[in-house]
Design an enzyme around this catalytic site. Structure first.
Site, short mmCIF file in Angstrom:
data_model
loop_
_atom_site.label_atom_id
_atom_site.label_comp_id
_atom_site.label_asym_id
_atom_site.label_seq_id
_atom_site.Cartn_x
_atom_site.Cartn_y
_atom_site.Cartn_z
CG HIS A 210 -2.96 7.73 17.28
ND1 HIS A 210 -3.86 7.07 18.09
CD2 HIS A 210 -2.96 7.31 16.09
CE1 HIS A 210 -4.23 6.11 17.21
NE2 HIS A 210 -3.71 6.12 16.16
N GLY A 211 -1.06 10.10 20.83
CA GLY A 211 -0.56 11.31 21.64
C GLY A 211 1.09 11.13 21.89
N GLY B 246 4.65 1.96 11.22
CA GLY B 246 4.24 0.82 12.08
C GLY B 246 5.57 0.33 13.00
CG HIS C 276 -7.44 7.41 9.76
ND1 HIS C 276 -7.80 6.09 10.02
CD2 HIS C 276 -6.17 7.26 9.35
CE1 HIS C 276 -6.69 5.18 10.03
NE2 HIS C 276 -5.71 5.80 9.53
CB SER D 191 1.59 6.48 11.99
OG SER D 191 0.87 7.20 12.82
CB CYS D 192 -1.69 7.90 8.09
SG CYS D 192 -2.30 6.09 9.04
CG ASN D 193 -4.51 8.13 12.54
OD1 ASN D 193 -5.26 8.82 12.22
ND2 ASN D 193 -4.70 6.90 12.68
CB THR E 274 -1.02 0.11 1.23
OG1 THR E 274 -1.70 -1.17 1.24
CG2 THR E 274 -1.99 1.30 1.19
CB ILE E 275 3.38 2.75 2.49
CG1 ILE E 275 1.88 2.83 3.63
CG2 ILE E 275 4.14 3.81 2.60
CD1 ILE E 275 1.04 4.05 3.44
CD GLN F 215 -6.79 4.58 4.99
OE1 GLN F 215 -7.43 5.73 5.07
NE2 GLN F 215 -7.16 3.69 4.06
#
Ligand code: NAD
Length: 343
Positions: A194-195, A110, A220, A139-141, A11-12, A301
């Site tokens: 994520h934080g 990841g 997302h 990551s994307c997020n 995908t990436i 994403q």
């Protein structure tokens, strides 16, 4: 011309390969697959030499008409930089190979921060990546969070961020992931990862994140609330978004209120793979009152980290020392201009 190898053409990896191939100052010298699949035929169609980790599988590739250029190690040896886009946690196992060959490598979100010891976002810390051997593109997020938080922080100062991530269950091509019919708290505990991951790029930011996974594949959605140090105005926030090369404003005039309509718009615009490299911030959701700022942003994403990978290559190899110039070059080569310029 910087020679780039893509280890892990999924995908990436397939998107980064095309983005690298589009640039004037770098080219793709090879991509790797573990087994013959539809994506391997795309690599052939694009003219990317195909390498495999396990050379004993060479016959299986050749049987279906896929020429094998050699092993992953041979591919890495021929490269200046390796983009590791293998699945999460697999990337770290490749580190000894990159070390042995003395090559520059960059990993994806990841992997843990520790694999590279440096986590990257073009808009936030490009200069700190210059000349590094190892870099991790977050990551994307985290990419989507860092872009907007950094911009708000520079202008108003950020006292605290509270972000809720509604995450896609799988990518469109994945058939074995879910959920099919549930809202899954991921994790149940607070904060989500994520934080802390934002802190790997912006260590001075105070942030709490919560996350859940829902049955969708498209994008997302983030619900973000920021307490600023200085008073924040809606007009200035909109102005900042419009001027940023990787922040997109979904204008009221488009009447888009879902990820589905956004992806449809991206398809109609003729974006390759309907990719949205920018944060898609909904203009109508932007609410500012004294030191409180709230908004929704959708994050594709599969796409937002792709342009970051290209910039990371330029920084690591010293091809370009200025972040804004690299971002401009990357965007221009892809014919990409944030969504507000299209409606
Ligand atoms: P993917 O599964 O789509 O692709 C991974 C590719 O690596 C596949 O082509 C697979 O054949 C190949 N591969 C598997 N094992 C390998 C090995 N040992 N050596 C070489 N190649 C191998 O994965 P992806 O979604 O592209 O994710 C790659 C990385 O990008 C992960 O770290 C992930 O967390 C990160 N990432 C993914 C997304 C996303 O939404 N898909 C977004 C941002 C970051």
């Amino acid at each position: 011309m910087i020679k780039v190898a893509i280890n892990g053409y999924g995908t990436i990896g397939k998107r980064v390969a095309d983005a690298v191939a589009a640039q004037k100052d770098m080219n793709v010298i090879g991509v790797s697959k573990t087994r013959p699949s539809a994506e391997a035929f795309i690599a052939k169609q694009r003219g990317y030499p195909l390498y495999i980790a396990d050379i004993s599988k060479k016959a299986a590739f050749e049987k279906v008409g896929l020429a094998v250029a050699g092993t992953v190690e041979e591919m890495c040896l021929a490269a200046d930089v390796i983009v590791d886009a293998t699945p999460g946690d697999v990337g770290a196992t490749n580190k000894p190979l990159y070390e042995k060959l003395g090559k520059k490598a960059l990993w994806q979100g990841g992997e843990d921060h520790e694999v590279a010891g440096f986590s990257f976002n073009s808009s936030c810390n490009y200069k700190d990546a210059i000349g590094r051997q190892f870099v991790r593109v977050v990551s994307c997020n985290t990419t989507g969070l860092c872009r907007i938080i950094n911009e708000i922080d520079r202008e108003f100062g950020v006292a605290h961020v509270h972000a809720i991530m509604v995450r896609r269950g799988s990518d469109p091509g994945e058939i074995k992931k879910g959920p099919i019919d549930a809202v899954v708290l991921d994790p149940v505990t607070v904060p989500s990862h994520h934080g802390p991951d934002v802190l790997s790029v912006l260590p001075h930011i105070s942030i709490t994140t919560m996350a859940m996974i829902v049955p969708t594949t498209m994008m997302h959605m983030h619900a973000i609330q920021i307490t600023t140090k200085k008073e924040v105005t809606r007009d200035r926030v909109i102005d900042l978004i419009k001027k940023h090369p990787r922040l997109g404003l979904v204008k009221k005039s488009a009447a888009i209120k879902s990820t589905a309509e956004l992806k449809e718009f991206a398809m109609d615009l003729g974006r390759q793979r309907a990719d949205l490299y920018e944060n898609c911030i909904f203009e109508d959701s932007i609410y500012a009152n004294k030191t409180e700022l709230c908004f929704f942003q959708a994050i594709h994403q599969e796409a937002d980290v792709v342009v970051e990978n290209v910039d990371a290559i330029r920084a690591m190899t010293g091809l370009e020392k200025d972040a804004a110039t690299s971002i401009r070059m990357t965007n221009a080569a892809l014919g990409f201009s944030p969504i507000q310029n299209n409606h």
